[in-house]
Design a protein around this motif. Sequence first.
Motif, PDB file in Angstrom:
ATOM      1  N   ASP A 124      10.099 -27.221  -8.523  1.00  0.00           N
ATOM      2  CA  ASP A 124       8.838 -27.567  -9.196  1.00  0.00           C
ATOM      3  C   ASP A 124       9.021 -27.612 -10.713  1.00  0.00           C
ATOM      4  O   ASP A 124       8.441 -28.455 -11.400  1.00  0.00           O
ATOM      5  CB  ASP A 124       7.758 -26.538  -8.847  1.00  0.00           C
ATOM      6  N   ALA A 125       9.825 -26.707 -11.234  1.00  0.00           N
ATOM      7  CA  ALA A 125      10.035 -26.667 -12.686  1.00  0.00           C
ATOM      8  C   ALA A 125      10.764 -27.919 -13.159  1.00  0.00           C
ATOM      9  O   ALA A 125      10.443 -28.494 -14.209  1.00  0.00           O
ATOM     10  CB  ALA A 125      10.836 -25.418 -13.070  1.00  0.00           C
ATOM     11  N   GLN A 126      11.741 -28.366 -12.372  1.00  0.00           N
ATOM     12  CA  GLN A 126      12.467 -29.594 -12.744  1.00  0.00           C
ATOM     13  C   GLN A 126      11.536 -30.800 -12.675  1.00  0.00           C
ATOM     14  O   GLN A 126      11.551 -31.674 -13.541  1.00  0.00           O
ATOM     15  CB  GLN A 126      13.670 -29.788 -11.816  1.00  0.00           C
ATOM     16  N   GLN A 127      10.711 -30.848 -11.640  1.00  0.00           N
ATOM     17  CA  GLN A 127       9.752 -31.940 -11.496  1.00  0.00           C
ATOM     18  C   GLN A 127       8.759 -31.936 -12.672  1.00  0.00           C
ATOM     19  O   GLN A 127       8.422 -32.986 -13.221  1.00  0.00           O
ATOM     20  CB  GLN A 127       9.001 -31.777 -10.171  1.00  0.00           C
ATOM     21  N   ALA A 128       8.328 -30.747 -13.046  1.00  0.00           N
ATOM     22  CA  ALA A 128       7.398 -30.621 -14.174  1.00  0.00           C
ATOM     23  C   ALA A 128       8.035 -31.145 -15.461  1.00  0.00           C
ATOM     24  O   ALA A 128       7.387 -31.834 -16.258  1.00  0.00           O
ATOM     25  CB  ALA A 128       6.987 -29.151 -14.347  1.00  0.00           C
ATOM     26  N   CYS A 129       9.313 -30.854 -15.655  1.00  0.00           N
ATOM     27  CA  CYS A 129      10.022 -31.323 -16.857  1.00  0.00           C
ATOM     28  C   CYS A 129      10.202 -32.840 -16.825  1.00  0.00           C
ATOM     29  O   CYS A 129      10.096 -33.518 -17.860  1.00  0.00           O
ATOM     30  CB  CYS A 129      11.371 -30.634 -16.984  1.00  0.00           C
ATOM     31  N   PHE A 130      10.473 -33.373 -15.654  1.00  0.00           N
ATOM     32  CA  PHE A 130      10.581 -34.828 -15.491  1.00  0.00           C
ATOM     33  C   PHE A 130       9.252 -35.487 -15.865  1.00  0.00           C
ATOM     34  O   PHE A 130       9.217 -36.462 -16.630  1.00  0.00           O
ATOM     35  CB  PHE A 130      10.956 -35.142 -14.039  1.00  0.00           C
ATOM     36  N   ASP A 186      19.584 -25.974 -18.342  1.00  0.00           N
ATOM     37  CA  ASP A 186      20.192 -27.297 -18.510  1.00  0.00           C
ATOM     38  C   ASP A 186      19.602 -28.295 -17.514  1.00  0.00           C
ATOM     39  O   ASP A 186      19.411 -29.467 -17.843  1.00  0.00           O
ATOM     40  CB  ASP A 186      21.717 -27.214 -18.283  1.00  0.00           C
ATOM     41  N   ALA A 187      19.332 -27.834 -16.303  1.00  0.00           N
ATOM     42  CA  ALA A 187      18.778 -28.747 -15.291  1.00  0.00           C
ATOM     43  C   ALA A 187      17.385 -29.219 -15.696  1.00  0.00           C
ATOM     44  O   ALA A 187      17.029 -30.395 -15.517  1.00  0.00           O
ATOM     45  CB  ALA A 187      18.726 -28.047 -13.934  1.00  0.00           C
ATOM     46  N   GLN A 188      16.590 -28.299 -16.228  1.00  0.00           N
ATOM     47  CA  GLN A 188      15.247 -28.689 -16.680  1.00  0.00           C
ATOM     48  C   GLN A 188      15.326 -29.671 -17.847  1.00  0.00           C
ATOM     49  O   GLN A 188      14.586 -30.653 -17.911  1.00  0.00           O
ATOM     50  CB  GLN A 188      14.448 -27.437 -17.087  1.00  0.00           C
TER      51      GLN A 188
END
Lengths: 113, 113, 113, 113
Positions: free
Chosen positions: A4-10, B4-6
Amino acid sequence: MSTDAQQACFEAGIKFGSLYHQFAGTPVSPASTRSLETAMAEAIENQPYCESVEVTVHDDRVREAIDHENGYTELTGSLMDVTMRVVYEDVVVRTRMEMEGGYPLMKLVDVEE
Amino acid sequence: MSTDAQQACFEAGIKFGSLYHQFAGTPVSPASTRSLETAMAEAIENQPYCESVEVTVHDDRVREAIDHENGYTELTGSLMDVTMRVVYEDVVVRTRMEMEGGYPLMKLVDVEE
Amino acid sequence: MSTDAQQACFEAGIKFGSLYHQFAGTPVSPASTRSLETAMAEAIENQPYCESVEVTVHDDRVREAIDHENGYTELTGSLMDVTMRVVYEDVVVRTRMEMEGGYPLMKLVDVEE
Amino acid sequence: MSTDAQQACFEAGIKFGSLYHQFAGTPVSPASTRSLETAMAEAIENQPYCESVEVTVHDDRVREAIDHENGYTELTGSLMDVTMRVVYEDVVVRTRMEMEGGYPLMKLVDVEE
């Protein structure tokens, strides 16, 4: 495949790229900075997960950038500050555009899960 | 404050929003799809961490969208597919724009650390 | 209400404003100047009455404008030359974008009835 | 090489093309129509010889165009009316964007010398 955090950053990145490339090049003068700030913020706040956008177009920088004959300049990153707050599921992402080494840089300020 | 992934996902989002809002609205016909695909891909590949961009503007969809009198239409998400590969530090992010429920959606396909 | 020559000039102006504000802000480097030139010309040639468009994005000016860290800059009028030929009924209009006093100016070069 | 009236029409065309291709694609909902109208008008009024611009983004058309899941749509010519007044030397040009046969058309309404 992604958190979810990666999606939020995207999602936060999408909003930033959208704002910049939709409005860069807009004719601007001290007479039109306020309406441009409001329109930019409200346009991008329409996008999904985008809770708030704040745009400041600096009148003094606009004035300095103006060609004396023309009376206006074109919007670029160096004339404005932008901050955004994007919320995706339980993740809150804050981003900021700021000058670094003379160039505008879009930055991930904080990711809160 | 962020991994880094974020950061990689944020960068990937920026590229997508940039591509979409820079080029949406461009006049397009089957005679100009190839040059537009190449220019979009090469323009966004200039941006930091953007390893590769592939754009397909579908000739058949462009043809269907064309006003018979005008002979051209304006580029929108429903006329094209886009895939990107963004690399930040040791993280590889792949993204795709695809139609979902009749609307173009920017998607995080894969985050590989 | 208006002559063919006036209508031709109006159409020529539309093409110029379209080209400039569609593509200003596009990320550009010496590696992508050729594809951007072609895409700009072919996109605007789709528009009605627009017989030909020639765009030159100057590699040397792009190189000078580039931030060494980023490796790219954003397209603005000062980096390119544009000429167009618009034909409306029996009127031929030629236009050119050129630098004047350090600023890009869109000019009506010739109206031939 | 060209008359004041022709030059005035060329300038009017530039403004129209600029407005359309700068702002087409902007995310819009009934919550942001007013700010977008004002920003578009004030931005283009910065350009030389442009005395006044009026933009109406129709809330009902925006509502109809909206994808129910997304809650917003992208600005296109079919969602708005635009009128402009351009003054060059002693010539006054009035222009209008209106729908014709289902497509938005930029029109030269009147040239007054």
